[in-house]
Design a protein around this motif. Structure first.
Motif, PDB file in Angstrom:
ATOM      1  N   ILE A 207       0.869  -1.174   0.000  1.00  0.00           N
ATOM      2  CA  ILE A 207       0.000   0.000   0.000  1.00  0.00           C
ATOM      3  C   ILE A 207       0.906   1.223   0.000  1.00  0.00           C
ATOM      4  O   ILE A 207       1.746   1.357   0.903  1.00  0.00           O
ATOM      5  N   PRO A 208       0.800   2.118  -0.979  1.00  0.00           N
ATOM      6  CA  PRO A 208       1.720   3.251  -1.065  1.00  0.00           C
ATOM      7  C   PRO A 208       1.834   4.070   0.213  1.00  0.00           C
ATOM      8  O   PRO A 208       2.932   4.476   0.604  1.00  0.00           O
ATOM      9  N   TRP A 209       0.711   4.319   0.917  1.00  0.00           N
ATOM     10  CA  TRP A 209       0.791   5.147   2.124  1.00  0.00           C
ATOM     11  C   TRP A 209       1.419   4.405   3.301  1.00  0.00           C
ATOM     12  O   TRP A 209       1.784   5.019   4.307  1.00  0.00           O
ATOM     13  N   ARG A 426      -7.886   2.693   7.693  1.00  0.00           N
ATOM     14  CA  ARG A 426      -7.331   3.218   6.439  1.00  0.00           C
ATOM     15  C   ARG A 426      -7.336   2.153   5.345  1.00  0.00           C
ATOM     16  O   ARG A 426      -7.594   2.448   4.174  1.00  0.00           O
ATOM     17  N   SER A 430      -9.246   2.114   1.682  1.00  0.00           N
ATOM     18  CA  SER A 430      -8.565   1.897   0.401  1.00  0.00           C
ATOM     19  C   SER A 430      -9.240   0.813  -0.431  1.00  0.00           C
ATOM     20  O   SER A 430      -9.126   0.789  -1.657  1.00  0.00           O
ATOM     21  N   GLY A 435     -11.425   3.865  -3.498  1.00  0.00           N
ATOM     22  CA  GLY A 435     -10.209   3.823  -2.691  1.00  0.00           C
ATOM     23  C   GLY A 435      -8.995   3.442  -3.534  1.00  0.00           C
ATOM     24  O   GLY A 435      -9.129   2.943  -4.651  1.00  0.00           O
ATOM     25  N   SER A 436      -7.801   3.648  -2.973  1.00  0.00           N
ATOM     26  CA  SER A 436      -6.576   3.453  -3.757  1.00  0.00           C
ATOM     27  C   SER A 436      -6.423   2.015  -4.241  1.00  0.00           C
ATOM     28  O   SER A 436      -6.072   1.776  -5.410  1.00  0.00           O
ATOM     29  N   CYS A 437      -6.673   1.035  -3.389  1.00  0.00           N
ATOM     30  CA  CYS A 437      -6.549  -0.371  -3.796  1.00  0.00           C
ATOM     31  C   CYS A 437      -7.580  -0.704  -4.872  1.00  0.00           C
ATOM     32  O   CYS A 437      -7.261  -1.329  -5.886  1.00  0.00           O
ATOM     33  N   SER A 438      -8.807  -0.273  -4.658  1.00  0.00           N
ATOM     34  CA  SER A 438      -9.878  -0.529  -5.616  1.00  0.00           C
ATOM     35  C   SER A 438      -9.555   0.086  -6.971  1.00  0.00           C
ATOM     36  O   SER A 438      -9.727  -0.548  -8.028  1.00  0.00           O
ATOM     37  N   ARG A 439      -9.061   1.319  -6.974  1.00  0.00           N
ATOM     38  CA  ARG A 439      -8.706   1.997  -8.230  1.00  0.00           C
ATOM     39  C   ARG A 439      -7.575   1.271  -8.950  1.00  0.00           C
ATOM     40  O   ARG A 439      -7.619   1.060 -10.168  1.00  0.00           O
ATOM     41  N   ASN A 440      -6.549   0.892  -8.189  1.00  0.00           N
ATOM     42  CA  ASN A 440      -5.396   0.231  -8.801  1.00  0.00           C
ATOM     43  C   ASN A 440      -5.769  -1.122  -9.398  1.00  0.00           C
ATOM     44  O   ASN A 440      -5.239  -1.522 -10.436  1.00  0.00           O
ATOM     45  N   GLU A 443      -7.538  -0.439 -12.658  1.00  0.00           N
ATOM     46  CA  GLU A 443      -6.549  -0.027 -13.660  1.00  0.00           C
ATOM     47  C   GLU A 443      -5.745  -1.226 -14.151  1.00  0.00           C
ATOM     48  O   GLU A 443      -5.401  -1.304 -15.343  1.00  0.00           O
TER      49      GLU A 443
END
Length: 451
Positions: A207-209, A426, A430, A435-440, A443
């Motif tokens: 996870i980037p964060w 958090r 995501s 959320g960031s995981c869902s978006r990635n 993609e």
């Protein structure tokens, strides 16, 4: 229209996991997610540590002839095993590819199965690399290579506690050295893993964060070459019903957990590879007993040198703990960590276990064994501050007792639990839509379809 029809005809993905539990789990979670998004999945696996196809009826399984001798397997020399697999399995994978190449969109392989890149490239098929460790582990492996090239290994004993320059917070003792493998063999594998040149992307179980400076550093180095898809924690993107355990899970421990008060139990599991001596087990046993905390303890068959596993448990120890302790050969870890009774996790700090614990808001008592586990432990205790580390070469029952109490009932442990719950929230954010995981993940699917 013709392009859409062509894509619908060629939606098969060939996944090649590394045959160790910590690598198999994330690959199969990823496979399940991709299957749910319309892809047909073929898993190419070795005979060594092979997955039971009956647990994954929607996947097609093919075998790679690893030709590993039993002597090599029981040696626990992971580096030698991986070198042999990469040498021996190439021909088998080429035969598999020859039969299905017309249907294959791309090959997705574990970073340790680096032979796959050349095979995919030879057939004109795209390949993606899956990295199952943290980004910090990747960076620290490169530092090990640099130290070896400069003739600085082995590290002088008096320097082991020193912090590695430009690698805060890691000390030299936290670098990912292997307990059983020669450094020159590890160097060869690391060089191969990080010199892959024709891969189309890197899929990373992080996870980037969670490691922001490390993510920025690695992105700067390789993002101009290929995209990175950080999709961690990958165990959260597929249902728990699809078991990928190489060992039989004893679910009876869950009924024992149901009887325990919330946040009262310390879960003890040192992973699928770590070995202990009988003396170490005795110190663990009496340290746990003397802490007066309920515990669920995994003692893996074959994990005790010179013992059959749970046979070490003395009658007097069993009498003392009674119903206050539950000992099993292997546990359904995801369900255990999610249970309301679990208040702490004594862990070897493998990356999967670390992410699973953070995802459930469970603070950790760290006892790393080998490789990247030492670095993970350092981040858990010093960066994220959601755990404490049992330092020292030898386990001591008094230190075990004090550490368990500190984690489970003292103020310091309560604050760790609060911070761990913050990580859980958090991570949940995501994973939600947007959320960031869902978006990635979305993609990544679009990226593969674009092939």
């Amino acid at each position: 229209m013709e392009k859409t029809l062509e894509i619908s005809k060629r939606r098969r993905l060939l996944l090649v996991p590394c045959p160790y539990q910590g690598h198999i789990n994330p690959m199969l979670h990823l496979a399940t997610y991709l299957y749910q998004n319309g892809f047909t999945i073929t898993i190419a696996q070795t005979f060594f540590n092979s997955i039971d196809p009956n647990h994954h009826p929607y996947f097609t399984f093919v075998r790679l002839n690893d030709r590993l001798s039993n002597d090599l397997i029981v040696s626990l020399d992971v580096a030698s095993v991986l070198l042999a697999i990469n040498d021996n399995c190439k021909t088998s994978l080429e035969e598999v590819m020859a039969n299905i190449v017309e249907d294959v969109v791309c090959v997705i392989h574990d970073e340790a199965m680096y032979f796959c890149e050349a095979v995919a490239s030879g057939f004109g098929v795209r390949s993606l690399v899956v990295r199952t460790t943290s980004i910090a582990a990747c960076i620290s492996r490169r530092v090990v290579l640099q130290l070896h090239a400069e003739g600085c290994l082995p590290i002088i004993q008096g320097s082991m506690e020193d912090e590695v320059p430009n690698l805060h917070p890691l000390r030299f003792k936290d670098l990912p050295f292997s307990v059983h493998s020669d450094i020159s063999k590890m160097e060869k594998i690391i060089l191969k893993m990080y010199s892959i040149t024709t891969s189309s992307a890197v899929i990373w179980n992080t996870i980037p964060w969670l490691e922001p400076s490390e993510f920025t550093q690695i992105k700067t180095k390789i993002c101009n070459q290929v995209p990175i898809f950080p999709i961690g924690p990958v165990h959260k993107i597929s249902p728990t019903s699809s078991s990928s355990s190489l060992l039989s899970e004893d679910s009876t421990c869950l009924s024992w957990l149901h009887k325990q008060p919330p946040n009262s139990v310390i879960y003890v599991s040192l992973g699928s590879i770590a070995l202990l001596t009988n003396q170490e087990l005795q110190e663990m046993a009496w340290g746990l007993a003397n802490s007066n905390q309920p515990f669920l303890w995994v003692v893996r068959p074959g994990s005790i040198r010179g013992s059959d596993g749970t046979g070490f448990v003395l009658k007097e120890f069993q009498k003392k703990v009674g119903d206050g302790g539950c000992i099993v050969g292997w546990a359904p870890q995801r369900e255990v960590l999610a249970h309301r009774a679990i208040g702490g996790f004594w862990s070897h700090c493998g990356w999967n276990s670390t992410l699973e614990s953070l995802s459930e808001g469970v603070p950790m008592l760290c006892r790393p064994y080998s490789g990247d586990q030492r670095g993970n432990s350092r981040y858990i205790s010093c960066v994220w501050r959601v755990g404490l580390t049992l330092e020292g070469h030898e386990l001591n029952r008094n230190e075990v007792e004090k550490s368990v109490k500190k984690l489970m009932v003292e103020e310091e442990g309560r604050k760790m639990r609060e911070r761990a719950m913050g990580f859980k929230r958090r991570i949940e954010d995501s994973l939600r839509e947007g959320g960031s995981c869902s978006r990635n993940l979305k993609e990544l699917v679009d990226f593969i379809i674009s092939f």
